[in-house]
Design a protein around this motif. Structure first.
Motif, PDB file in Angstrom:
ATOM      1  N   ASP A  19      14.656  21.387  32.012  1.00  0.00           N
ATOM      2  CA  ASP A  19      14.366  22.831  31.931  1.00  0.00           C
ATOM      3  C   ASP A  19      12.869  23.109  31.984  1.00  0.00           C
ATOM      4  O   ASP A  19      12.336  23.947  31.237  1.00  0.00           O
ATOM      5  N   GLY A  20      12.199  22.371  32.850  1.00  0.00           N
ATOM      6  CA  GLY A  20      10.770  22.601  33.052  1.00  0.00           C
ATOM      7  C   GLY A  20       9.873  21.951  32.015  1.00  0.00           C
ATOM      8  O   GLY A  20       8.649  22.061  32.096  1.00  0.00           O
ATOM      9  N   VAL A  21      10.448  21.254  31.028  1.00  0.00           N
ATOM     10  CA  VAL A  21       9.666  20.612  29.967  1.00  0.00           C
ATOM     11  C   VAL A  21       9.788  19.098  30.093  1.00  0.00           C
ATOM     12  O   VAL A  21      10.896  18.558  30.218  1.00  0.00           O
ATOM     13  N   THR A  22       8.641  18.417  30.083  1.00  0.00           N
ATOM     14  CA  THR A  22       8.645  16.956  30.177  1.00  0.00           C
ATOM     15  C   THR A  22       8.894  16.348  28.805  1.00  0.00           C
ATOM     16  O   THR A  22       8.180  16.639  27.842  1.00  0.00           O
ATOM     17  N   LYS A  23       9.909  15.511  28.734  1.00  0.00           N
ATOM     18  CA  LYS A  23      10.241  14.851  27.477  1.00  0.00           C
ATOM     19  C   LYS A  23      10.241  13.342  27.678  1.00  0.00           C
ATOM     20  O   LYS A  23      10.835  12.836  28.628  1.00  0.00           O
ATOM     21  N   GLY A  24       9.570  12.643  26.775  1.00  0.00           N
ATOM     22  CA  GLY A  24       9.521  11.190  26.850  1.00  0.00           C
ATOM     23  C   GLY A  24      10.643  10.549  26.062  1.00  0.00           C
ATOM     24  O   GLY A  24      11.357  11.211  25.303  1.00  0.00           O
ATOM     25  N   LYS A  25      10.793   9.252  26.234  1.00  0.00           N
ATOM     26  CA  LYS A  25      11.822   8.499  25.497  1.00  0.00           C
ATOM     27  C   LYS A  25      11.379   8.372  24.047  1.00  0.00           C
ATOM     28  O   LYS A  25      10.433   7.640  23.724  1.00  0.00           O
ATOM     29  N   ALA A  26      12.066   9.067  23.166  1.00  0.00           N
ATOM     30  CA  ALA A  26      11.623   9.211  21.779  1.00  0.00           C
ATOM     31  C   ALA A  26      11.703   7.917  20.988  1.00  0.00           C
ATOM     32  O   ALA A  26      10.946   7.716  20.036  1.00  0.00           O
ATOM     33  N   THR A  51      17.955  -2.714  20.558  1.00  0.00           N
ATOM     34  CA  THR A  51      16.684  -2.159  20.084  1.00  0.00           C
ATOM     35  C   THR A  51      15.488  -2.906  20.678  1.00  0.00           C
ATOM     36  O   THR A  51      14.446  -2.311  20.918  1.00  0.00           O
ATOM     37  N   HIS A  52      15.631  -4.209  20.895  1.00  0.00           N
ATOM     38  CA  HIS A  52      14.548  -5.043  21.421  1.00  0.00           C
ATOM     39  C   HIS A  52      15.066  -5.745  22.683  1.00  0.00           C
ATOM     40  O   HIS A  52      15.976  -6.580  22.605  1.00  0.00           O
ATOM     41  N   LEU A  53      14.485  -5.403  23.814  1.00  0.00           N
ATOM     42  CA  LEU A  53      14.997  -5.886  25.098  1.00  0.00           C
ATOM     43  C   LEU A  53      13.920  -6.634  25.870  1.00  0.00           C
ATOM     44  O   LEU A  53      12.820  -6.117  26.079  1.00  0.00           O
ATOM     45  N   THR A  54      14.247  -7.853  26.293  1.00  0.00           N
ATOM     46  CA  THR A  54      13.365  -8.652  27.142  1.00  0.00           C
ATOM     47  C   THR A  54      14.044  -8.833  28.495  1.00  0.00           C
ATOM     48  O   THR A  54      15.196  -9.292  28.565  1.00  0.00           O
ATOM     49  N   LEU A  55      13.329  -8.472  29.562  1.00  0.00           N
ATOM     50  CA  LEU A  55      13.877  -8.580  30.908  1.00  0.00           C
ATOM     51  C   LEU A  55      13.011  -9.505  31.749  1.00  0.00           C
ATOM     52  O   LEU A  55      11.782  -9.401  31.753  1.00  0.00           O
ATOM     53  N   THR A  56      13.664 -10.421  32.456  1.00  0.00           N
ATOM     54  CA  THR A  56      12.986 -11.264  33.439  1.00  0.00           C
ATOM     55  C   THR A  56      13.705 -11.088  34.770  1.00  0.00           C
ATOM     56  O   THR A  56      14.755 -10.455  34.847  1.00  0.00           O
ATOM     57  N   GLY A  57      13.114 -11.640  35.820  1.00  0.00           N
ATOM     58  CA  GLY A  57      13.735 -11.508  37.133  1.00  0.00           C
ATOM     59  C   GLY A  57      13.141 -10.354  37.913  1.00  0.00           C
ATOM     60  O   GLY A  57      11.919 -10.170  37.934  1.00  0.00           O
ATOM     61  N   ARG A  93      15.529   4.458  30.901  1.00  0.00           N
ATOM     62  CA  ARG A  93      15.102   5.756  30.357  1.00  0.00           C
ATOM     63  C   ARG A  93      16.282   6.584  29.862  1.00  0.00           C
ATOM     64  O   ARG A  93      16.252   7.133  28.753  1.00  0.00           O
ATOM     65  N   ASP A  94      17.313   6.698  30.668  1.00  0.00           N
ATOM     66  CA  ASP A  94      18.391   7.649  30.392  1.00  0.00           C
ATOM     67  C   ASP A  94      19.511   7.085  29.523  1.00  0.00           C
ATOM     68  O   ASP A  94      20.275   7.846  28.928  1.00  0.00           O
ATOM     69  N   GLU A  95      19.618   5.775  29.475  1.00  0.00           N
ATOM     70  CA  GLU A  95      20.607   5.129  28.610  1.00  0.00           C
ATOM     71  C   GLU A  95      19.821   4.326  27.560  1.00  0.00           C
ATOM     72  O   GLU A  95      18.769   4.754  27.161  1.00  0.00           O
ATOM     73  N   PHE A  96      20.350   3.244  27.064  1.00  0.00           N
ATOM     74  CA  PHE A  96      19.645   2.444  26.051  1.00  0.00           C
ATOM     75  C   PHE A  96      19.108   3.353  24.936  1.00  0.00           C
ATOM     76  O   PHE A  96      17.911   3.445  24.686  1.00  0.00           O
ATOM     77  N   ASP A  97      20.028   4.013  24.260  1.00  0.00           N
ATOM     78  CA  ASP A  97      19.687   5.087  23.333  1.00  0.00           C
ATOM     79  C   ASP A  97      18.853   4.661  22.134  1.00  0.00           C
ATOM     80  O   ASP A  97      18.228   5.507  21.484  1.00  0.00           O
ATOM     81  N   ASN A  98      18.841   3.374  21.813  1.00  0.00           N
ATOM     82  CA  ASN A  98      18.104   2.898  20.630  1.00  0.00           C
ATOM     83  C   ASN A  98      16.967   1.949  20.971  1.00  0.00           C
ATOM     84  O   ASN A  98      16.453   1.251  20.092  1.00  0.00           O
ATOM     85  N   LEU A  99      16.548   1.955  22.223  1.00  0.00           N
ATOM     86  CA  LEU A  99      15.523   1.010  22.667  1.00  0.00           C
ATOM     87  C   LEU A  99      14.171   1.305  22.020  1.00  0.00           C
ATOM     88  O   LEU A  99      13.615   2.382  22.179  1.00  0.00           O
ATOM     89  N   LYS A 100      13.643   0.310  21.305  1.00  0.00           N
ATOM     90  CA  LYS A 100      12.341   0.432  20.650  1.00  0.00           C
ATOM     91  C   LYS A 100      11.271  -0.415  21.317  1.00  0.00           C
ATOM     92  O   LYS A 100      10.130   0.021  21.477  1.00  0.00           O
ATOM     93  N   VAL A 101      11.635  -1.645  21.654  1.00  0.00           N
ATOM     94  CA  VAL A 101      10.661  -2.597  22.207  1.00  0.00           C
ATOM     95  C   VAL A 101      11.174  -3.118  23.540  1.00  0.00           C
ATOM     96  O   VAL A 101      12.295  -3.622  23.630  1.00  0.00           O
ATOM     97  N   LEU A 102      10.338  -2.989  24.570  1.00  0.00           N
ATOM     98  CA  LEU A 102      10.694  -3.469  25.907  1.00  0.00           C
ATOM     99  C   LEU A 102       9.637  -4.441  26.392  1.00  0.00           C
ATOM    100  O   LEU A 102       8.458  -4.103  26.502  1.00  0.00           O
ATOM    101  N   ASP A 103      10.072  -5.659  26.704  1.00  0.00           N
ATOM    102  CA  ASP A 103       9.174  -6.703  27.218  1.00  0.00           C
ATOM    103  C   ASP A 103       9.554  -7.001  28.664  1.00  0.00           C
ATOM    104  O   ASP A 103      10.608  -7.589  28.930  1.00  0.00           O
ATOM    105  N   ILE A 104       8.703  -6.568  29.603  1.00  0.00           N
ATOM    106  CA  ILE A 104       8.922  -6.882  31.019  1.00  0.00           C
ATOM    107  C   ILE A 104       7.738  -7.690  31.554  1.00  0.00           C
ATOM    108  O   ILE A 104       7.416  -7.640  32.743  1.00  0.00           O
ATOM    109  N   SER A 105       7.106  -8.449  30.641  1.00  0.00           N
ATOM    110  CA  SER A 105       5.913  -9.205  31.020  1.00  0.00           C
ATOM    111  C   SER A 105       6.219 -10.337  31.995  1.00  0.00           C
ATOM    112  O   SER A 105       5.316 -10.820  32.691  1.00  0.00           O
TER     113      SER A 105
END
Length: 365
Positions: free
Chosen positions: A130-137, A64-70, A81-93
């Motif tokens: 199908d022609g509709v833009t959907k964001g990561k909910a 749910t809370h992912l921090t990435l470095t590198g 976007r397409d996986e990580f089905d429960n991702l709420k918080v992403l820190d790529i700072s």
């Protein structure tokens, strides 16, 4: 006689102890479930495009809370976007975004595209189906690096729950069309840098707040105790941006909100006992984007939301509402509709949305 009485008493004590043990077990299980609800992970990605190889599918979908470095590239963003089905918080700072060219990036339908370094890729967290833009909910918060140069086309388009975009950079990155929605997301920037953003193309309509976002959920057990609960949480009223209150509120609490909480972005008081919101309670809250009203609300006072210029979308009124007083939504230019879910409204004040402004009040069919 006495032996029968003591036998009966022993049975009753045993039953009480059993109930207590069951209750304790239930509470422990509930706490464990709550703790399990948030899964935080930190990964160092040494080679761009390899993020997904560092974990199993099950691990990725539990985070749910992912921090990435590198080092990251557009392939990594596609997996985010397409996986990580429960991702709420992403820190790529503290991550660097590397250049990538190819068909395995984020652009829809596998289109070949050249993704530039330190650009948040086009369609990073949105896709065309199908022609509709959907964001990561699931996405609620992102923290971006001070190295960010661009936020590309439709990067966060359709991410309807993205309430916080925190950017470590003091000068505003370039914002491309439909990259972020000013009606959904508040932008948190370093101290002293809001003017750099405010006067940059495409950033003008966003709510900018300097410093770290402050979120709190408070249980208020007695009338007039909101301030006390805030202080107990180690906070000051003026610092709070995202406020959820459950329990009891009275006029003194609403006065605290009115006079001492200028930086509110989102307020949820749906689970409080309040039946009336006093005059001017949320007036002039320049950052307020969304609001959830008390379930048993009956009356909205005069100019309660006046000049909340960023309050947007559709504000839903509980079915219990009977009165909306003068100018309640005056100056709420970005508010699309006020939706009455019941049919009990008998009092409508003048100039609800401003003098000469057509009514945005609609009734649920």
């Amino acid at each position: 006689m006495y032996s029968l009485f003591f036998l009966y008493l022993s049975e009753q004590i045993y039953k009480i102890m059993k109930i207590k043990l069951l209750l304790i077990s239930f509470l422990l299980a509930a706490n464990a479930l709550g703790a399990a609800a948030q899964v935080s992970k930190t990964y160092y990605v040494s080679k761009p495009g390899t993020l997904i190889s560092m974990m199993t599918e099950e691990e990725a979908n539990s985070v749910t809370h992912l921090t990435l470095t590198g080092k990251l590239n557009a392939e990594d963003f596609r997996h985010l976007r397409d996986e990580f089905d429960n991702l709420k918080v992403l820190d790529i700072s503290n991550a660097e975004i590397k250049m990538y060219s190819g068909k395995a990036g984020t652009y829809p339908n596998g289109k070949f595209y050249i993704y530039m370094p330190n650009f948040i890729p086009a369609y990073a967290f949105s896709n065309v189906v199908d022609g509709v833009t959907k964001g990561k909910a699931t996405l609620e918060k992102v923290i971006l690096s001070e190295k960010t140069k661009n936020i590309e086309d439709a990067a966060f388009k359709g991410c309807e729950n993205l309430k916080i975009c925190q950017i470590r950079k003091k000068t505003a990155p370039n914002l491309l069309p439909e990259a972020l929605a000013d009606s959904v997301t508040a932008i948190f920037v370093p101290l002293g840098s809001s003017d750099s953003y405010r006067y940059k193309d495409r950033w003008q309509n966003f709510a900018f707040i300097e410093g770290e976002p402050v979120e709190t959920t408070l249980q208020v057990g007695a009338m007039g105790k909101l301030e006390e609960e805030i202080l107990k949480a180690g906070l000051q009223p003026r610092d709070i941006n995202f406020l959820t209150v459950e329990g009891k509120l009275d006029n003194a609490d609403f006065k605290l909100i009115r006079d001492y909480m200028p930086n509110l972005v989102s307020v949820d008081i749906s689970k409080t006992n309040a039946t009336a919101i006093p005059d001017f309670t949320f007036a002039q809250k320049k950052y307020l984007l969304n609001m959830k009203l008390p379930h048993n609300l009956k009356s909205i006072g005069q100019r309660v939301f006046s000049n909340c210029g960023r309050l947007c979308g559709t504000l839903e009124l509980p079915a219990s509402v009977t009165a909306i007083e003068f100018g309640a939504f005056m100056g709420c230019d970005n508010l699309r509709y006020v939706l009455a879910t019941g049919n009990k409204i008998t009092t409508l004040g003048d100039n609800l949305f401003g003098e000469g402004v057509p009514s945005k009040l609609v009734y649920k069919k």
